[in-house]
Scaffold this motif. Structure first.
Motif, PDB file in Angstrom:
ATOM      1  N   LEU A  82       0.833  -1.198   0.000  1.00 55.60           N
ATOM      2  CA  LEU A  82       0.000   0.000   0.000  1.00 55.60           C
ATOM      3  C   LEU A  82       0.869   1.250   0.000  1.00 55.60           C
ATOM      4  O   LEU A  82       0.621   2.199  -0.746  1.00 55.60           O
ATOM      5  N   ALA A  83       1.906   1.236   0.849  1.00 59.88           N
ATOM      6  CA  ALA A  83       2.808   2.386   0.931  1.00 59.88           C
ATOM      7  C   ALA A  83       3.456   2.644  -0.427  1.00 59.88           C
ATOM      8  O   ALA A  83       3.557   3.787  -0.879  1.00 59.88           O
ATOM      9  N   LEU A  84       3.854   1.554  -1.075  1.00 58.48           N
ATOM     10  CA  LEU A  84       4.499   1.674  -2.379  1.00 58.48           C
ATOM     11  C   LEU A  84       3.543   2.263  -3.413  1.00 58.48           C
ATOM     12  O   LEU A  84       3.898   3.116  -4.211  1.00 58.48           O
ATOM     13  N   LEU A  85       2.286   1.803  -3.345  1.00 58.69           N
ATOM     14  CA  LEU A  85       1.247   2.263  -4.257  1.00 58.69           C
ATOM     15  C   LEU A  85       1.014   3.760  -4.098  1.00 58.69           C
ATOM     16  O   LEU A  85       0.773   4.484  -5.067  1.00 58.69           O
ATOM     17  N   ILE A  86       1.071   4.229  -2.856  1.00 61.04           N
ATOM     18  CA  ILE A  86       0.852   5.660  -2.611  1.00 61.04           C
ATOM     19  C   ILE A  86       2.104   6.456  -2.989  1.00 61.04           C
ATOM     20  O   ILE A  86       2.024   7.510  -3.612  1.00 61.04           O
ATOM     21  N   ALA A  87       3.274   5.936  -2.624  1.00 58.25           N
ATOM     22  CA  ALA A  87       4.494   6.739  -2.725  1.00 58.25           C
ATOM     23  C   ALA A  87       5.032   6.833  -4.157  1.00 58.25           C
ATOM     24  O   ALA A  87       5.539   7.876  -4.554  1.00 58.25           O
ATOM     25  N   THR A  88       4.943   5.738  -4.920  1.00 62.13           N
ATOM     26  CA  THR A  88       5.630   5.722  -6.221  1.00 62.13           C
ATOM     27  C   THR A  88       5.146   6.814  -7.185  1.00 62.13           C
ATOM     28  O   THR A  88       5.984   7.542  -7.739  1.00 62.13           O
ATOM     29  N   PRO A  89       3.824   6.969  -7.407  1.00 60.81           N
ATOM     30  CA  PRO A  89       3.414   8.037  -8.331  1.00 60.81           C
ATOM     31  C   PRO A  89       3.874   9.413  -7.857  1.00 60.81           C
ATOM     32  O   PRO A  89       4.364  10.215  -8.676  1.00 60.81           O
ATOM     33  N   VAL A  90       3.739   9.676  -6.559  1.00 60.50           N
ATOM     34  CA  VAL A  90       4.166  10.978  -6.041  1.00 60.50           C
ATOM     35  C   VAL A  90       5.672  11.143  -6.230  1.00 60.50           C
ATOM     36  O   VAL A  90       6.146  12.203  -6.646  1.00 60.50           O
ATOM     37  N   ALA A  91       6.420  10.073  -5.953  1.00 58.50           N
ATOM     38  CA  ALA A  91       7.882  10.158  -6.060  1.00 58.50           C
ATOM     39  C   ALA A  91       8.309  10.415  -7.499  1.00 58.50           C
ATOM     40  O   ALA A  91       9.232  11.194  -7.752  1.00 58.50           O
ATOM     41  N   ILE A  92       7.629   9.770  -8.453  1.00 60.40           N
ATOM     42  CA  ILE A  92       7.963  10.006  -9.863  1.00 60.40           C
ATOM     43  C   ILE A  92       7.675  11.463 -10.218  1.00 60.40           C
ATOM     44  O   ILE A  92       8.470  12.127 -10.893  1.00 60.40           O
ATOM     45  N   GLY A  93       6.548  11.973  -9.712  1.00 63.24           N
ATOM     46  CA  GLY A  93       6.226  13.377  -9.935  1.00 63.24           C
ATOM     47  C   GLY A  93       7.286  14.295  -9.361  1.00 63.24           C
ATOM     48  O   GLY A  93       7.749  15.233 -10.028  1.00 63.24           O
ATOM     49  N   VAL A  94       7.694  14.002  -8.130  1.00 65.97           N
ATOM     50  CA  VAL A  94       8.725  14.819  -7.480  1.00 65.97           C
ATOM     51  C   VAL A  94      10.021  14.767  -8.280  1.00 65.97           C
ATOM     52  O   VAL A  94      10.669  15.791  -8.530  1.00 65.97           O
TER      53      VAL A  94
END
Lengths: 313, 294
Positions: A82-94
C-alpha cells in the motif's frame, strides 16, 4: 597501470591485507547475521506447538508456546505494498519536477528539501503519526467507508484512526525520498540528445518526457520502488506506535487490525521470555530473508544497466 | 516549450495535456513537502514547551508516572556515546573497505562480491541488525545489555553508508595524482595514505557525518540491545543505557500528557542534532566543490 613496475615497499603487504580484510569482515558480518539468527531461532521453533508458517496467533510466552508468522507477514506485505502504491506516483512526480520542471537554480535546493524528509528519524514520524495523523485520518477514513465501502478494501463495520491505511501512509512518506532521489538521478541521466531531438520535432514537454525520459528511466524507477519496498518492510518504530497490534488476516484497511513483523518485535520484546525472544528472532529471520530477496532483486535490475551504477549508490 | 517553426501551432488538446501533466507534477512536489512541514511545525510547536534547562540537565530518575518535569540528560549522554562508539567501529572498517574496492579490488570476483553485498547491506532493516546483536552478543556470548551493544548494532547500519560515500570520493581523486606519486617512487600504500586519502578527506568527512546523522535517529536496534533506563549511566559497557530516540519512543508510549510533552521535546532535540549534522555535512560539500552543484 595498476600493476606498475615500481619496487614493492615493505608497507604494501600489510596495508593491502588490512583493506582486503576489512572487506572480508563486511562479508562475514552479513553471513553472521544469517547464522546467528538461525542459531537462536531454532530452539524456539522446536518449542512451538503449532506450525510456524501458517499459525496466526502469537503467544510464544505461554507455557505451551503457540506462534506463527502468517498474520505478521501478511501485515508486513500489505502495508508495504500500500505504501508503495501511494508513494511511487508521487515520487515520480517529485523526481520529474526536480529534473525537468523546476527552475535550474532552485532544483538542487528543492531536491535537498525532499531529502530532508529522509533525515527525520522514524520515531519522530511515529510520534507525529500517533498524535496528529491518527485522529486526522478518522474523517477521510469514514468518508471512504461511507462512499466507497462497496470496495472490499474500504469495507467493514468499524472505522478507526489506528488502521492499516494510516500506517501505510506514514510508510509512504518515509520511503518517498529514496524513490524520488534515485528516480531523479536516473531521469537526469536520460540522453540529452534524444530530449532535444524530441523538442526539435515539435513535441511538448510532456510528450518529450513520455518518449525519451520515461522509457530510459523505467528500470531505474522499478528498482527504486523495490528498494523503497524493502525499506517499508523493515520500518519498525513508526508503525509500532500506530498499528493496533492484532494477529489476524483482514483486507479491510480501515478497520482495527494490522501488524507487521518489525512492529511486533518492537512491541513484544519487553515482556518476552526466553522462548519469546527466540520466536521474535525467528520472525526477524523471515523479515531478513524477505528484505534480502527484494533488495537483491532491485540491485540486480540496476546492475544490468551500467549507466545507473552511480545513481543507486 | 517554445518551438517557433511556423509550420503549425501545437493543437489545443496536446497543449492541454501538457499543462495537465505540469500541474500534476507541481502537485506531487507540494504533496511531498506537506508532511515535512507538518512534522517540523508540530515538533517545534509542541517541543518548545519543555525545551528548558531542566530537560537538558536532568534524567527521569524519581519522576513519577504522572509528574511533570524530568528530562533527557541520560538519553542525550547515551546517544552521544553510542554514536561515537559506533563510528569508531564503522569508520575504519568502512574506509578500508572503500580503499580496497577502489585501489586494490581491480574488478576481481572478491571486489565485485563485496561491492554487491555492501549494496545489499544498506537494505538490512535496522531491527534485524538489533536482533543480530541480541542473538550474537547478548544471548550467545552472554554479554549484558549495554550502550556498547547498541553501538555494535548501529555500526552495522553505518558501514555500508561509509563505504559507498568514501568509495565515491576516492574515485573522484584524479588518476594523475596517483601516477605522479608513483613516478616519484612512492610506494602504493604511502600514495594512498599521503596523497589519495588527504585529497578526498573533506568528502569522506561529509559521508561519515551523513552516516552518523542516519544512525543517530535509529530506535529499533537500541530497543533490543541497550534496553531502557530512567537513570543516568555514563558507562557504555555496563548495564542498560538510554538513547534519545529510545527516550521519545518510551515517553510516547506512556499515557499521560506530561510524558507526551517530554516525547515532543525529545523529538525536537533529536531533530536538531540530526539536522545540524546534515547541514554541516552539506555545507562542507558545498564549499569544497561548487563545480559539482547542479
Amino acid at each position: 597501470m595498476r600493476r606498475s613496475a615500481f619496487r614493492r615497499s615493505r608497507g604494501d603487504g600489510p596495508f593491502r591485507f588490512a583493506s582486503t580484510g576489512a572487506g572480508v569482515v563486511l562479508l562475514a558480518i552479513m553471513a553472521a547475521i544469517g547464522v546467528f539468527l538461525v542459531v537462536k531461532a531454532v530452539p524456539a521453533l522446536q518449542a512451538n506447538t503449532s506450525h510456524f508458517l501458517t499459525e496466526l496467533t502469537w503467544q510464544p510466552n505461554a507455557t505451551k508456546p503457540v506462534f506463527g508468522i502468517a498474520a505478521l507477514a501478511f501485515g508486513t506485505v500489505l502495508s508495504s505494498l500500500l505504501a508503495l502504491l501511494i508513494a511511487t506516483p508521487v515520487a515520480i512526480g517529485v523526481a520529474l519536477f526536480i529534473s525537468h520542471y523546476a527552475p535550474r537554480r532552485l532544483a538542487s535546493v528543492l531536491g535537498y528539501v525532499v531529502d530532508l524528509l529522509a533525515a527525520v528519524p522514524s520515531v519522530v514520524y511515529g510520534l507525529w503519526g500517533v498524535t496528529f495523523l491518527v485522529p486526522f485520518m478518522l474523517g477521510p477514513s469514514k468518508f471512504l467507508n461511507d462512499y466507497l465501502g462497496w470496495i472490499p478494501l474500504f469495507g467493514g463495520d468499524t472505522v478507526v484512526g489506528k488502521s492499516m491505511l494510516t500506517a501505510s501512509l506514514v510508510l509512504a512518506i518515509m520511503i518517498l525520498p529514496i524513490i524520488a532521489a534515485i528516480s531523479r538521478e536516473v531521469f537526469l541521466q536520460a540522453p540529452k540528445m534524444q530530449e532535444e531531438a524530441a523538442l526539435a520535432l515539435g513535441a511538448t514537454r510532456w510528450e518529450m518526457i513520455r518518449m525519451s525520459v520515461l522509457p530510459f528511466g523505467r528500470p531505474g524507477v522499478i528498482s527504486a520502488a523495490m528498494l523503497g519496498l524493502g525499506r517499508a518492510m523493515g520500518e519498525t518504530i513508526a508503525v509500532a506506535l500506530i498499528f493496533p497490534a492484532t494477529f489476524k488476516i483482514s483486507f479491510q484497511i480501515l478497520g482495527p487490525s494490522g501488524n507487521s513483523i518489525a512492529a511486533n518485535i518492537a512491541n513484544g520484546f519487553g515482556e518476552a521470555t526466553e522462548v519469546g525472544r527466540g520466536a521474535l528472532i525467528a520472525s526477524g529471520l523471515v523479515l531478513f530473508v524477505i528484505t534480502l530477496l527484494v533488495n537483491m532483486g532491485a540491485r540486480f535490475v540496476i546492475a544490468r544497466r551500467k549507466e545507473y551504477a552511480r545513481a543507486a549508490a | 516549450m517554445t518551438v517557433q517553426t511556423g509550420i503549425q501551432p501545437i493543437s489545443a488538446a496536446r497543449r492541454a495535456k501538457d499543462r495537465f501533466v505540469q500541474v500534476l507534477v507541481y502537485l506531487a512536489f507540494a504533496l511531498a513537502v506537506i508532511p515535512l512541514l507538518s512534522v517540523l511545525w508540530l515538533v517545534v510547536k509542541n517541543g518548545m514547551g519543555r525545551f528548558d534547562m531542566e530537560f537538558l540537565t536532568h534524567s527521569m530518575r524519581n519522576i513519577g508516572a504522572r509528574d511533570a518535569g524530568g528530562g533527557a540528560y541520560h538519553a542525550i549522554v547515551g546517544t552521544l556515546e553510542q554514536v561515537l562508539l559506533a563510528s569508531l567501529i564503522a569508520v575504519p572498517i568502512g574506509l578500508l573497505t572503500a580503499v580496497y574496492l577502489v585501489e586494490y579490488g581491480e574488478g576481481g570476483r572478491l571486489s565485485r562480491t563485496i561491492s554487491f553485498f555492501v549494496d545489499v547491506m544498506t537494505g538490512v532493516p535496522s531491527v534485524v541488525s538489533g536482533l543480530f546483536v541480541l542473538a550474537f552478543w547478548i544471548l550467545v556470548l552472554g554479554m549484558p545489555f549495554s550502550g556498547f551493544a547498541g553501538a555494535l548494532a548501529l555500526s552495522i547500519l553505518m558501514m555500508p553508508v561509509v563505504v559507498r560515500s568514501a568509495e565515491e570520493m576516492l574515485r573522484l581523486v584524479p588518476r594523475e595524482l596517483r601516477e605522479a606519486s608513483y613516478a616519484l617512487g612512492v610506494p602504493k600504500w604511502r600514495t594512498i595514505v599521503k596523497v589519495v586519502l588527504p585529497t578526498a578527506f573533506t568528502g569522506i568527512v561529509t559521508g561519515v557525518m551523513l552516516a552518523v546523522a542516519r544512525v543517530a535517529g535509529e530506535t529499533a536496534p537500541l530497543l533490543l540491545t541497550v534496553f531502557i533506563t530512567d537513570s543516568i549511566n555514563v558507562d557504555p559497557f555496563n548495564g542498560p543505557q538510554m538513547g534519545l530516540p529510545l527516550y521519545v519512543f518510551d515517553q510516547a508510549g506512556r499515557p499521560t500528557d506530561t510524558a507526551i510533552d517530554r516525547a515532543w521535546t525529545g523529538a525536537l532535540t533529536l531533530i536538531l542534532i540530526v539536522m545540524l549534522l546534515n547541514l554541516v555535512a552539506r555545507l562542507i560539500t558545498w564549499w569544497r566543490s561548487p563545480a559539482r552543484r547542479r
